[in-house]
Design an enzyme around this catalytic site. Structure first.
Site, PDB file in Angstrom:
ATOM      1  N   THR A  89       0.797  -1.236   0.000  1.00 16.97           N
ATOM      2  CA  THR A  89       0.000   0.000   0.000  1.00 16.97           C
ATOM      3  C   THR A  89       0.832   1.289   0.000  1.00 16.97           C
ATOM      4  O   THR A  89       0.585   2.181  -0.816  1.00 16.97           O
ATOM      5  CB  THR A  89      -0.951  -0.006   1.221  1.00 16.97           C
ATOM      6  OG1 THR A  89      -1.854  -1.089   1.036  1.00 16.97           O
ATOM      7  CG2 THR A  89      -1.738   1.285   1.343  1.00 16.97           C
ATOM      8  N   ASP A 315      -9.444  -3.259   0.143  1.00 18.92           N
ATOM      9  CA  ASP A 315      -8.277  -4.035   0.586  1.00 18.92           C
ATOM     10  C   ASP A 315      -8.636  -4.910   1.787  1.00 18.92           C
ATOM     11  O   ASP A 315      -8.321  -6.104   1.815  1.00 18.92           O
ATOM     12  CB  ASP A 315      -7.121  -3.097   0.938  1.00 18.92           C
ATOM     13  CG  ASP A 315      -5.853  -3.856   1.327  1.00 18.92           C
ATOM     14  OD1 ASP A 315      -5.310  -4.576   0.472  1.00 18.92           O
ATOM     15  OD2 ASP A 315      -5.413  -3.728   2.483  1.00 18.92           O
TER      16      ASP A 315
HETATM   17 ZN    ZN Z   1      -3.087  -1.471  -0.423  1.00 25.90          ZN
HETATM   18 ZN    ZN Z   2      -3.451  -5.121   1.511  1.00 21.24          ZN
END
Ligand code: ZN
Ligand code: ZN
Ligand code: ZN
Length: 556
Positions: A89, A315
Site C-alpha cells: 500500500t 483491501d
Molecule cells: Zn493497499
Molecule cells: Zn493489503
C-alpha cells in the site's frame, strides 16, 4: 511613426504566432466557452487492492455512472502495471503520485527496518508531530519519510500555493502520501471507539469546522446496519459460493455468509474498525469527500485544486474474503454506486468538463493460494519462522557466531554489519553465501544480494522490478522472491506484494478535462500517472519522476 507602428505590428504578429504555435495547456483551443481550459479540480482515486479484471469481471453488473462512465467516456489503459516490488500500500500510493518507484521515493514498505536507529519504522509515523482531532497516537503521522515530491506538490509550487491539495482515506498512509509534503490537509479515519476523521499538526492545529461537524454527525454510526448483497445473491454469478473454506470472516459469526449484522458484530470486531472491512467504509469515505469539496471550496476558482482519494475498504475485504468471494463482488458493485454519487456531485459542484479524474490501484492481489492449490495451480504458504530458524542454524554452523542477522522484513535480510566487520567477514561474501543457501529453501524462487542491486543496472525482467524497489540506503542485504502463488499469510483470504501479474496488473482509467476517449493495450506503468498529470497541467514533474507522460491519453 509608421516605422514604430509597423514594428509593433510585426512584434504583435510574432507574439501571436508564437503563442498560437505553442500548444500549452493554458491555451488549449476550446469550442465551448463555458468549459475551462484548465481543469479546476483533479480527483485522483486509488482503489486499494483493485485488480484490473474487476473492471471486466463485474462489467455487466456495474451501472452507467461509475466505473463504466470512466471506461466509456474516458481513456482505459488496459495493460497498466506496477514496475517494482514490493507491491504494498505505502509504496503504491507513493509511486502513483511521485511518478517513481521506491528506489527513488524511499517508501520501501508499509513498515521497514531502519538500519540507522536499528528498529522498525512505519512509513507515515512521525513522533515530531501531534494528533489533531484525537489524543490517540494514530494522529502522529506525516509524509516526512517520502524523499521526492508528488505532482500535488508541484501543483502547489506552480500555483504559488494557491491551488489546494486535500488527501482523504480511511488508511492514514492512503491519505498522507498522495497529498504530498505541501498538502493543505490530509484526513484519515480513526476507528476503535472513536469513529472520527483525524489529522496531525503537520497540517493544522485544529480540525476545520466542516470536519468537526462531520465528526459530530451520526454518519459513521449510521453504517452499523445489515450488510447484505446489493442485488439478489443468486445473480452474483461472477464469484464463488458464499460459504467456502477460503474465507476468513468476522469474530462472532461462524459462517462467512451474507447477511452480516454489523451492529451485533461491532463490539467483537474493534468497534468502528469493523466499518473499514465492509463496503460502507468506502461509502463513508465518499460522504467525507463530498463534505470536503464543499468545506474546502475545491474546484471553485480557476486555479487547479487536487483531491486525492483512496478507497481502503476494498483491501480489507479482499484480505478477509479473497479475490473470488461474493463479499468482494458486492464491495465493488457498491463502490461503483459510490463513484457514481461522487461523479454526479462533481458534475453539479464543479461542472462537467471542468474536472479530471484518474482511477488506479496501489497493487492488485492473488487468488487465495489454498483455493489455487485446490484447482491444481501451483501455490502455497511460506513458513517464515521455519525459514529464519533454518538460516540462523546455517549461519551459526558456517561462521560460528550468533546474531549475524539483525532483521527480517519485506522479504529482505538485514545483516549486523558492525558484527561482520568485527569478525573480519566481507559483507559481499556473506550476502552471497546466504543467497546460495536460501535458494534451496522451500518456496524461494529467486534471491539477490544487495550488492548486485547496486552494482549493475537491470533493464528487464524481475531483476528490474527488484531493483526499482531497492533503496540503497534503506533496503536490506539479501532480497528473496517467492514462487508464483506463494504467500506468507493465513490460509484464508487474499494478499499481495509480489512482482507477478496478479499483483502488478491494475486499472488505469482517466476521464474529464483534457482526456481523450479510447483504450489501449500498450503497456503503461504506474509511474507514468504523475508525469501525465504534470503534462496535463503544464507544471513541473515531481522531483524523482522516472515515468513518462502518456501522450495518447491527452487531448493536447
Ligand atoms: Zn493497499
Ligand atoms: Zn493489503
Ligand atoms: Zn462468503
Amino acid at each position: 511613426m509608421t516605422k514604430i507602428i509597423s514594428s509593433i505590428l510585426v512584434s504583435l504578429f510574432f507574439i501571436t504566432t508564437f503563442y498560437a504555435q505553442q500548444p500549452t495547456a493554458k491555451n488549449r483551443t476550446n469550442k465551448d466557452n463555458t468549459i475551462q481550459t484548465q481543469p479546476k479540480l483533479i480527483v485522483g482515486i486509488v482503489v486499494d487492492q483493485m485488480r484490473y479484471d474487476y473492471l471486466t469481471r463485474f462489467y455487466d453488473k456495474y451501472g452507467e455512472g461509475g466505473f463504466k462512465r470512466m471506461m466509456n467516456e474516458g481513456f482505459d489503459c488496459r495493460n497498466n502495471h506496477f514496475n517494482y516490488v514490493p507491491t504494498y500500500t505505502a509504496p503504491g500510493h507513493s509511486s502513483v503520485y511521485t511518478g517513481t518507484s521506491p528506489k527513488y521515493h524511499g517508501i520501501i514498505g508499509n513498515n521497514w527496518y531502519d538500519k540507522e536507529i536499528k528498529s522498525s519504522v512505519y512509513c507515515a509515523g512521525d513522533d515530531s508531530v501531534e494528533p489533531v482531532g484525537t489524543k490517540d497516537k494514530a494522529g502522529k503521522m506525516s509524509p516526512h519519510r517520502m524523499k521526492t515530491t508528488t505532482f500535488t506538490d508541484e501543483n502547489r509550487l506552480f500555483t504559488q500555493l494557491q491551488g489546494k491539495t486535500i488527501g482523504i482515506a480511511l488508511k492514514d498512509r492512503g491519505a498522507i502520501l498522495p497529498a504530498g509534503h505541501t498538502a493543505n490537509a490530509a484526513y484519515w479515519f480513526h476507528g476503535q471507539d472513536e469513529g472520527r476523521w483525524i489529522s496531525s499538526t503537520f497540517y493544522m492545529t485544529q480540525l476545520p469546522k466542516w470536519v468537526q461537524n462531520f465528526n459530530n454527525s451520526n454518519i459513521a454510526n449510521s453504517y452499523f446496519k445489515e450488510w447484505n448483497t446489493l442485488y439478489d445473491i443468486k445473480t452474483y454469478t461472477e464469484s464463488t459460493a458464499d460459504d467456502n473454506s477460503f474465507e476468513g470472516g468476522f469474530k462472532g459469526k461462524e459462517k462467512t455468509t451474507f447477511p452480516y449484522d454489523l451492529k451485533a458484530l461491532k463490539d467483537q470486531n474493534s468497534g468502528f474498525e469493523l466499518l473499514k472491512s465492509t463496503p460502507y467504509g468506502n461509502s463513508l469515505t465518499t460522504d467525507f469527500a463530498l463534505a470536503a469539496i464543499d468545506g474546502e471550496d475545491l474546484g471553485k476558482d480557476n486555479i487547479t485544486d487536487v483531491l486525492t482519494l483512496s478507497y481502503s475498504s476494498t483491501d480489507y475485504v479482499g484480505h478477509n474474503f479473497g479475490v473470488s468471494s461474493k463479499e468482494v463482488q458486492d464491495t465493488y458493485l457498491r463502490l461503483d454506486k459510490d463513484l457514481e454519487r461522487l461523479f454526479n456531485a462533481l458534475d453539479q459542484k464543479v461542472g462537467k468538463g471542468n474536472y479530471t479524474v484518474f482511477l488506479t490501484a496501489d497493487h492488485a492481489a492473488v487468488e487465495v493460494p489454498s483455493y489455487l492449490s485446490s484447482l491444481k495451480i501451483p501455490a502455497g504458504y511460506f513458513d517464515g519462522k521455519a525459514f529464519r530458524e533454518k538460516l540462523n542454524a546455517f549461519l551459526k554452523a558456517t561462521y560460528n557466531a550468533d546474531g549475524l542477522v539483525e532483521n527480517y522484513s519485506n522479504n529482505q535480510i538485514f545483516l549486523n554489519r558492525a558484527k561482520l566487520s568485527e569478525m573480519g567477514l566481507k559483507l559481499q561474501e556473506v550476502q552471497q553465501t546466504i543467497v546460495n543457501e536460501i535458494i534451496a529453501y522451500k518456496h524461494i524462487d529467486k534471491a539477490y544480494t544487495g550488492m548486485s542491486m547496486t552494482q549493475a543496472s537491470f533493464t528487464a525482467g524481475i531483476e528490474e522490478l527488484v531493483q526499482n524497489g531497492y533503496d540503497q540506503k534503506r533496503s536490506g542485504d539479501v532480497v528473496y522472491i517467492f514462487e508464483p502463488g506463494v504467500l506468507s499469510y493465513s490460509l484464508t483470504g487474499s494478499s499481495h506484494g509480489t512482482s507477478f501479474n496478479y499483483d502488478t496488473h491494475v486499472p488505469l482509467l482517466l476521464f474529464g478535462n483534457g482526456i481523450k476517449h479510447g483504450h489501449s493495450f500498450k503497456k503503461t506503468h504506474i509511474t507514468d500517472i504523475a508525469p501525465t498529470m504534470s503534462a496535463l497541467l503544464g507544471i513541473g514533474f515531481p522531483s524523482g519522476a522516472t515515468g513518462q507522460p502518456l501522450e495518447f491519453v491527452l487531448e493536447k
